[in-house]
Design a protein around this motif. Structure first.
Motif, PDB file in Angstrom:
ATOM      1  N   GLY A 223      21.354  -2.724 -22.384  1.00  0.00           N
ATOM      2  CA  GLY A 223      22.079  -1.471 -22.187  1.00  0.00           C
ATOM      3  C   GLY A 223      22.383  -0.818 -23.524  1.00  0.00           C
ATOM      4  O   GLY A 223      22.542  -1.490 -24.530  1.00  0.00           O
ATOM      5  N   ALA A 224      22.453   0.498 -23.523  1.00  0.00           N
ATOM      6  CA  ALA A 224      22.920   1.225 -24.706  1.00  0.00           C
ATOM      7  C   ALA A 224      24.252   1.875 -24.340  1.00  0.00           C
ATOM      8  O   ALA A 224      24.553   2.057 -23.163  1.00  0.00           O
ATOM      9  N   GLN A 225      25.058   2.210 -25.348  1.00  0.00           N
ATOM     10  CA  GLN A 225      26.414   2.737 -25.152  1.00  0.00           C
ATOM     11  C   GLN A 225      27.269   1.738 -24.343  1.00  0.00           C
ATOM     12  O   GLN A 225      26.950   0.564 -24.323  1.00  0.00           O
ATOM     13  N   GLY A 226      28.308   2.221 -23.668  1.00  0.00           N
ATOM     14  CA  GLY A 226      29.206   1.276 -23.001  1.00  0.00           C
ATOM     15  C   GLY A 226      29.770   1.830 -21.709  1.00  0.00           C
ATOM     16  O   GLY A 226      29.569   3.012 -21.380  1.00  0.00           O
ATOM     17  N   THR A 227      30.508   0.966 -20.995  1.00  0.00           N
ATOM     18  CA  THR A 227      31.026   1.289 -19.661  1.00  0.00           C
ATOM     19  C   THR A 227      31.825   2.600 -19.645  1.00  0.00           C
ATOM     20  O   THR A 227      31.663   3.420 -18.748  1.00  0.00           O
ATOM     21  N   LEU A 228      32.668   2.796 -20.654  1.00  0.00           N
ATOM     22  CA  LEU A 228      33.511   3.995 -20.621  1.00  0.00           C
ATOM     23  C   LEU A 228      32.774   5.255 -21.052  1.00  0.00           C
ATOM     24  O   LEU A 228      33.329   6.352 -21.033  1.00  0.00           O
ATOM     25  N   LEU A 229      31.504   5.102 -21.419  1.00  0.00           N
ATOM     26  CA  LEU A 229      30.674   6.285 -21.700  1.00  0.00           C
ATOM     27  C   LEU A 229      29.748   6.582 -20.530  1.00  0.00           C
ATOM     28  O   LEU A 229      28.913   7.476 -20.595  1.00  0.00           O
ATOM     29  N   ASP A 230      29.897   5.834 -19.429  1.00  0.00           N
ATOM     30  CA  ASP A 230      29.031   6.036 -18.265  1.00  0.00           C
ATOM     31  C   ASP A 230      29.320   7.392 -17.611  1.00  0.00           C
ATOM     32  O   ASP A 230      30.487   7.770 -17.432  1.00  0.00           O
ATOM     33  N   LEU A 231      28.264   8.076 -17.236  1.00  0.00           N
ATOM     34  CA  LEU A 231      28.405   9.426 -16.672  1.00  0.00           C
ATOM     35  C   LEU A 231      29.242   9.430 -15.385  1.00  0.00           C
ATOM     36  O   LEU A 231      30.041  10.332 -15.159  1.00  0.00           O
ATOM     37  N   ASN A 232      29.055   8.417 -14.535  1.00  0.00           N
ATOM     38  CA  ASN A 232      29.808   8.363 -13.277  1.00  0.00           C
ATOM     39  C   ASN A 232      31.158   7.673 -13.411  1.00  0.00           C
ATOM     40  O   ASN A 232      32.126   8.087 -12.801  1.00  0.00           O
ATOM     41  N   HIS A 233      31.195   6.596 -14.183  1.00  0.00           N
ATOM     42  CA  HIS A 233      32.376   5.727 -14.171  1.00  0.00           C
ATOM     43  C   HIS A 233      33.137   5.695 -15.483  1.00  0.00           C
ATOM     44  O   HIS A 233      34.086   4.934 -15.622  1.00  0.00           O
ATOM     45  N   GLY A 234      32.722   6.491 -16.463  1.00  0.00           N
ATOM     46  CA  GLY A 234      33.372   6.495 -17.769  1.00  0.00           C
ATOM     47  C   GLY A 234      34.501   7.514 -17.830  1.00  0.00           C
ATOM     48  O   GLY A 234      34.951   8.049 -16.811  1.00  0.00           O
ATOM     49  N   SER A 235      34.961   7.755 -19.069  1.00  0.00           N
ATOM     50  CA  SER A 235      36.114   8.632 -19.294  1.00  0.00           C
ATOM     51  C   SER A 235      35.628  10.087 -19.367  1.00  0.00           C
ATOM     52  O   SER A 235      35.703  10.725 -20.402  1.00  0.00           O
ATOM     53  N   TYR A 236      35.122  10.566 -18.244  1.00  0.00           N
ATOM     54  CA  TYR A 236      34.556  11.912 -18.119  1.00  0.00           C
ATOM     55  C   TYR A 236      35.590  12.958 -18.518  1.00  0.00           C
ATOM     56  O   TYR A 236      36.741  12.815 -18.143  1.00  0.00           O
ATOM     57  N   PRO A 237      35.251  14.023 -19.208  1.00  0.00           N
ATOM     58  CA  PRO A 237      33.906  14.415 -19.638  1.00  0.00           C
ATOM     59  C   PRO A 237      33.485  13.817 -20.994  1.00  0.00           C
ATOM     60  O   PRO A 237      32.429  14.180 -21.501  1.00  0.00           O
ATOM     61  N   PHE A 238      34.297  12.940 -21.562  1.00  0.00           N
ATOM     62  CA  PHE A 238      33.971  12.377 -22.886  1.00  0.00           C
ATOM     63  C   PHE A 238      33.065  11.162 -22.708  1.00  0.00           C
ATOM     64  O   PHE A 238      33.467  10.023 -22.969  1.00  0.00           O
ATOM     65  N   VAL A 239      31.895  11.404 -22.217  1.00  0.00           N
ATOM     66  CA  VAL A 239      30.941  10.354 -21.858  1.00  0.00           C
ATOM     67  C   VAL A 239      29.559  10.775 -22.346  1.00  0.00           C
ATOM     68  O   VAL A 239      29.371  11.893 -22.813  1.00  0.00           O
ATOM     69  N   THR A 240      28.601   9.881 -22.182  1.00  0.00           N
ATOM     70  CA  THR A 240      27.228  10.270 -22.439  1.00  0.00           C
ATOM     71  C   THR A 240      26.629  10.692 -21.086  1.00  0.00           C
ATOM     72  O   THR A 240      27.323  10.711 -20.066  1.00  0.00           O
ATOM     73  N   SER A 241      25.348  11.018 -21.054  1.00  0.00           N
ATOM     74  CA  SER A 241      24.794  11.605 -19.825  1.00  0.00           C
ATOM     75  C   SER A 241      23.928  10.627 -19.047  1.00  0.00           C
ATOM     76  O   SER A 241      23.179  11.031 -18.164  1.00  0.00           O
ATOM     77  N   SER A 242      24.030   9.332 -19.374  1.00  0.00           N
ATOM     78  CA  SER A 242      23.217   8.329 -18.676  1.00  0.00           C
ATOM     79  C   SER A 242      24.127   7.283 -18.039  1.00  0.00           C
ATOM     80  O   SER A 242      25.340   7.443 -18.006  1.00  0.00           O
ATOM     81  N   ALA A 243      23.536   6.204 -17.541  1.00  0.00           N
ATOM     82  CA  ALA A 243      24.293   5.142 -16.873  1.00  0.00           C
ATOM     83  C   ALA A 243      24.199   3.842 -17.678  1.00  0.00           C
ATOM     84  O   ALA A 243      23.312   3.026 -17.447  1.00  0.00           O
ATOM     85  N   PRO A 244      25.118   3.638 -18.615  1.00  0.00           N
ATOM     86  CA  PRO A 244      25.101   2.388 -19.395  1.00  0.00           C
ATOM     87  C   PRO A 244      25.528   1.162 -18.592  1.00  0.00           C
ATOM     88  O   PRO A 244      25.335   0.040 -19.051  1.00  0.00           O
TER      89      PRO A 244
END
Ligand code: IMP
Length: 428
Positions: A223-244
């Motif tokens: 995996g790249a990035q981390g759980t809290l950067l997950d588009l669906n389950h991270g700290s939206y909108p401060f996330v990346t655009s994929s599913a880590p």
């Protein structure tokens, strides 16, 4: 036929590379499933330090095949630069070893320009992206206007599509963001050359994974990035655009959940974050500064200083929940040596209310109003970099690790005590 998934349990940069490196010794296939060259890790190969952003770190294990899966977004120039660097060191990066899913999407220079333009337009509300074009390329993918790697099989026709997409993006750049357009024909010519070089690497990634699993071989999903950067389950909108998260491995590589034997979450012994958004345990004082300096907490991709803070247990519990962790790797414990006392956030509170769970239902604005509830633990002064067994650690360090394991409810399988490959305590 096991698939082992390694994910980031915080906001990325947890040291997944070293865990992949350790577990990857036995892997036949190492596969990246999300993100693009926004990620980065430093590897030491043949005595040289290099930074990889796209090629899975399994490339350093001679027997492993490396796959860049369908869920990854690829900047072809970056991929070729990494392949060239590795080849110069005598590492085999031919199409027999490195595979690129034909369904992966490609990043264009205009995606990067749009990323920068959108960030600038957000002003104070900027996400703090890596400006690698990640948001715009995944947006095109979701809008079904993106360019898949499969198009590179016909470089001339591909070049036409690149020119067309560049012209479309140019209209946005000029009319909305008042930026200079990019020369569509020049970009197309470059991409035609990239395609000629990358064409031999194209595969049906899902079929490759299926063959590996059917043959009883081991696949490591990186995996790249981390759980809290997950588009669906991270700290939206401060996330990346994929599913880590772990589920992203299934989506990004195209295999089913029955093959998964282990999900290993990697978390640092403290917390870091790059970019905007609330981080409740952030330390804006000398202790935060010390962790940043001792831990070398500067971005691999952008060089930005990382925000540093105490370990946050609600986040690790959340990662255990979202990913179904079977094991936790706690990295960089040595960075905390000499910090006394230590603090760990065990819960969050606000106006007499308390939650031990990461309140993922809150938006960033609400979350920012909560305070961490800390527990204090004694620190240790001894150098722990030589520890190879749990018993080698001073009592206070053992207590720290035990407290984390008990609070997260997941066995700790690795403790990182230094940057070198052997500076780790493995418990299997
Ligand atoms: P993007 O992925 O470049 O769009 O950036 C979105 C957010 O994810 C920003 O806060 C970045 O700092 C963060 N981010 C992206 N990749 C990484 C990474 O590999 N490590 C840590 N943070 C990352």
């Amino acid at each position: 036929m096991p698939a082992i998934i390694v994910i980031g349990a915080q906001w990325g940069d947890e040291g997944k590379g070293r865990v992949v490196d350790g577990l990857g010794q036995q892997a036949d296939l190492v596969a990246r499933y999300n993100g693009g060259d926004n990620a980065g890790h430093t590897v030491v190969a043949e005595g040289h330090k290099l930074q990889l952003h796209l090629v899975p770190s399994g490339i350093l294990h001679r027997q492993a095949t490396c796959l860049i899966g369908a869920g990854v977004v690829v900047n072809p120039m970056q991929l070729l630069a990494e392949l060239d660097q590795l080849a110069e060191l005598g590492i085999d990066v031919g199409p027999e070893r490195v595979k690129l899913s034909a369904a992966a999407h490609l990043i264009l220079p205009t995606h990067r320009a749009l990323d920068g333009a959108r960030e600038a337009a957000r002003g104070a509300a900027a996400i703090g992206t890596t400006r690698r074009g990640i948001g715009p390329v995944y947006a095109d993918k979701a809008a079904r206007t993106g360019l898949r790697a499969s198009l590179m099989a016909d470089p001339e026709a591909f070049a036409e599509r690149v020119a067309e997409a560049t012209r479309d993006h140019n209209r946005l750049l000029q009319e909305i963001y008042h930026q200079e357009p990019l020369a569509a024909q020049d970009v197309a010519a470059k991409y035609c050359d990239y395609a000629k070089r990358l064409r031999p690497y194209l595969v049906d990634g899902s079929a490759l994974v299926a063959a590996c699993l059917a043959a009883g071989r081991t696949m490591l999903c990186e995996g790249a990035q981390g759980t809290l950067l997950d588009l669906n389950h991270g700290s939206y909108p401060f996330v990346t655009s994929s599913a880590p998260i772990a589920g992203g491995a299934l989506v990004g590589l195209g295999f089913g959940p029955r093959a998964v034997s282990q999900v290993v979450g990697v978390g640092k012994a403290y917390t870091t974050r790059v970019g905007g958004g609330p981080m409740l345990t952030e330390l804006l004082d000398a202790t935060g500064e010390r962790i940043r300096e001792v831990g070398g907490e500067y971005g691999t991709t952008t060089g930005r200083p990382r925000r540093c803070g105490w370990l946050d247990l609600p986040i690790l519990r959340y990662a255990a929940q979202v990913n179904g962790l079977t094991g936790l790797a706690l990295t960089k414990l040595d960075v905390l040596t000499g910090v006394d006392p230590l603090r760990i956030a065990v819960a969050y509170g606000r106006e007499g209310k308390r939650t031990e769970r990461f309140p993922a239902e809150f938006g960033a604005d609400e979350l920012a109003h909560w305070q961490p509830v800390y527990e204090e633990l004694p620190g240790w002064a001894e150098d722990i970099r030589g520890a190879r067994r749990m018993e080698d650690l001073p009592a206070a360090a053992q207590d720290y690790v035990a407290r984390v394991q008990e609070a997260v409810g997941v066995p700790i399988i690795l403790i990182g005590v230094g940057p070198e490959r052997e500076q780790a305590i493995w418990s299997r």
